[in-house]
Design a protein around this motif. Structure first.
Motif: not given
Ligand SMILES: CC(C)(O)CC(=O)SCCNC(=O)CCNC(=O)[C@H](O)C(C)(C)COP(=O)(O)OP(=O)(O)OC[C@H]1O[C@@H](n2cnc3c(N)ncnc32)[C@H](O)[C@@H]1OP(=O)(O)O
Length: 309
Positions: A1, A74-76, A110, A114, A116-119, A157-158, A179, A182, A186, A191
Motif C-alpha cells: 500500500m 516516525q509515523a510515515l 519512504k 500513510a 489517517a492516523d490509526i493510533k 495510503v488513501s 492503496r 483500507p 482496519i 470515511g
C-alpha cells in the motif's frame, strides 16, 4: 500500500492534485535557506507559529510555487490532526499569497503519507467523531482554489482519494503502489471520501476491489486507471512537479482558478450542470483584463503579460 510520487496537474482528479509517478522515493529536500535548498526556493513561509509536521516554503525561479513537504517520518506521515491543522494553515497562507500561482505537496523518502492516523482513531467514540466533525477539516485540501500538485513519493495510503489529490506516483523501493483507504480490516469503511472520489476517478470495478481488499495497485496501474497524470524517475519527481506548477503559475491566476472550478464541476455535478458552470465561467472570463490580454497577445504575436485582473 504505497503511494507514488506525483506531480502535475491543473485540475484535480479528486479536485486538487495531479500527480507524477516515479520509480522510487526522491531524496528529502533540505529546508530553504540551507546551502542545498531546492532550486528556486525562497525561504520558509510561516503564517503564525513554526510548523511541527510540515516544511513550507516557496519554490520556483520566481517564487511562484508554494511547496509543502509533509514531515512526520516516525509515523510515515500519517495524517494526525496536528498535521492536518498545519496543512490547512499552510494552504490558507498560499491561497492568500498573490505571488503563489500553484501549490506542490510532497512527502519524504519512504512515505508520501500513510493515511489517517490509526493510533489517533483507535480510541475514538461516535460522540467524538460526530460531535467533533472528525475528518471534516480534510475538505480544505479539496476547496483550495489554486491548482495543487501532489508529488507522491513512497507509501501513499488513501491519500489520493481521501485528500482528493491527483498525483504522479513514483515507486517506493519496488513497492510502488497506491492503496485505497483500507475498508478491511482496519476501518469498516473509508470515511474521508475514499469510496466516492476513488470510484469517480477509477471506476466502480477497480474502486470496489481496492476498497474491499485494501490491496495495492502499482504506479503504472494508477496511471492507466487515470488516478495519476504522470510517472517520473524518483530523482526527477520534485523538479518536474515544481516545473509544472511554475508553468501553471505563469498563466492568469484568475482564469486558471476558473478553469479548475470548471473541470471540478465535471467531477461533482451532472453533465448538464457542469456544462452550465463551464459556460458561465467562460463568459465571466470576458470580464477580465487577462482574457483581453491573452487574445490580444496572440493576435499581436507576442507573449502575454497577465496581471491577474
Ligand atoms: C481516512 C480514512 C479513515 O478514510 C482512511 C484511512 O486513511 S485509514 C488509515 C489508512 N492507513 C493505513 O492503513 C496504513 C497503515 N500502515 C501500514 O500499513 C504500514 O505502516 C505501511 C505498509 C504503510 C508501512 O509498513 P512498514 O514499512 O513496515 O512500516 P511500519 O513499521 O508499519 O510503520 C512505521 C511507523 O509508522 C507508524 N504508522 C504507519 N502508518 C500509520 C498510521 N496510519 N497511523 C499511525 N501510525 C502509523 C507505525 O505504527 C510505526 O510506528 P511505531 O509503531 O514503530 O512507533
Amino acid at each position: 500500500m504505497s503511494l507514488a510520487r506525483a506531480c502535475a496537474c491543473t485540475h484535480g482528479l479528486t479536485h486538487m492534485w495531479h500527480s507524477l509517478v516515479c520509480s522510487r522515493a526522491p531524496p528529502a529536500r533540505p529546508p530553504a535557506g540551507s546551502r542545498s535548498a531546492p532550486r528556486g526556493a525562497r525561504g520558509q513561509r510561516r503564517a503564525g507559529p513554526p510548523f511541527q509536521f510540515l516544511q513550507v516554503q516557496k519554490a520556483g525561479s520566481k517564487g511562484s510555487v508554494g511547496l509543502i513537504r509533509l514531515q512526520r517520518p516516525q509515523a510515515l506521515n500519517a495524517l494526525c490532526e496536528g498535521l492536518m491543522a498545519e496543512l490547512r494553515r499552510a494552504l490558507d497562507a498560499f491561497e492568500a499569497d498573490a505571488q503563489v500561482g500553484a501549490i506542490v505537496i510532497t512527502g519524504s523518502d519512504k512515505a508520501f503519507a500513510a493515511g489517517a492516523d490509526i493510533k489517533e482513531m483507535q480510541g475514538k467514540s461516535f460522540q467524538q467523531c460526530y460531535g467533533g466533525a472528525f475528518l471534516a477539516g480534510w475538505d480544505r485540501v479539496a476547496t483550495v482554489r489554486k491548482p495543487t500538485i501532489a508529488a507522491v513519493n513512497g507509501y501513499a495510503v488513501s491519500v489520493p482519494v481521501s485528500l482528493r489529490a491527483l498525483c504522479r506516483v513514483p515507486h517506493a523501493r519496488g513497492r510502488d503502489s497506491w492503496r485505497s483507504p483500507p475498508a478491511v480490516p482496519i476501518t469498516p469503511s473509508p470515511g474521508a471520501g475514499g469510496t466516492q472520489r476513488l470510484t469517480r476517478a477509477v471506476g466502480k470495478s477497480l474502486a470496489m476491489e481496492m476498497v474491499l481488499t485494501g490491496e495495492r495497485i502499482s504506479a503504472a496501474e494508477a496511471k492507466a486507471a487515470g488516478l495519476v497524470s504522470k510517472v517520473f524517475p524518483v530523482d526527477k519527481l520534485l523538479d518536474a512537479a515544481i516545473s509544472c506548477a511554475e508553468k501553471i503559475a505563469s498563466n492568469s491566476k484568475l482564469v486558471v482558478a476558473m478553469a479548475k472550478e470548471s473541470v471540478n464541476a465535471a467531477f461533482e455535478t451532472t453533465l448538464a450542470e457542469g456544462n452550465r458552470t463551464e459556460k458561465r465561467l467562460f463568459y465571466a472570463t470576458f470580464a477580465t483584463d487577462d482574457r483581453k490580454e491573452g487574445m490580444t497577445a496572440f493576435v499581436e504575436k507576442r507573449k502575454a503579460n497577465f496581471t491577474d485582473s
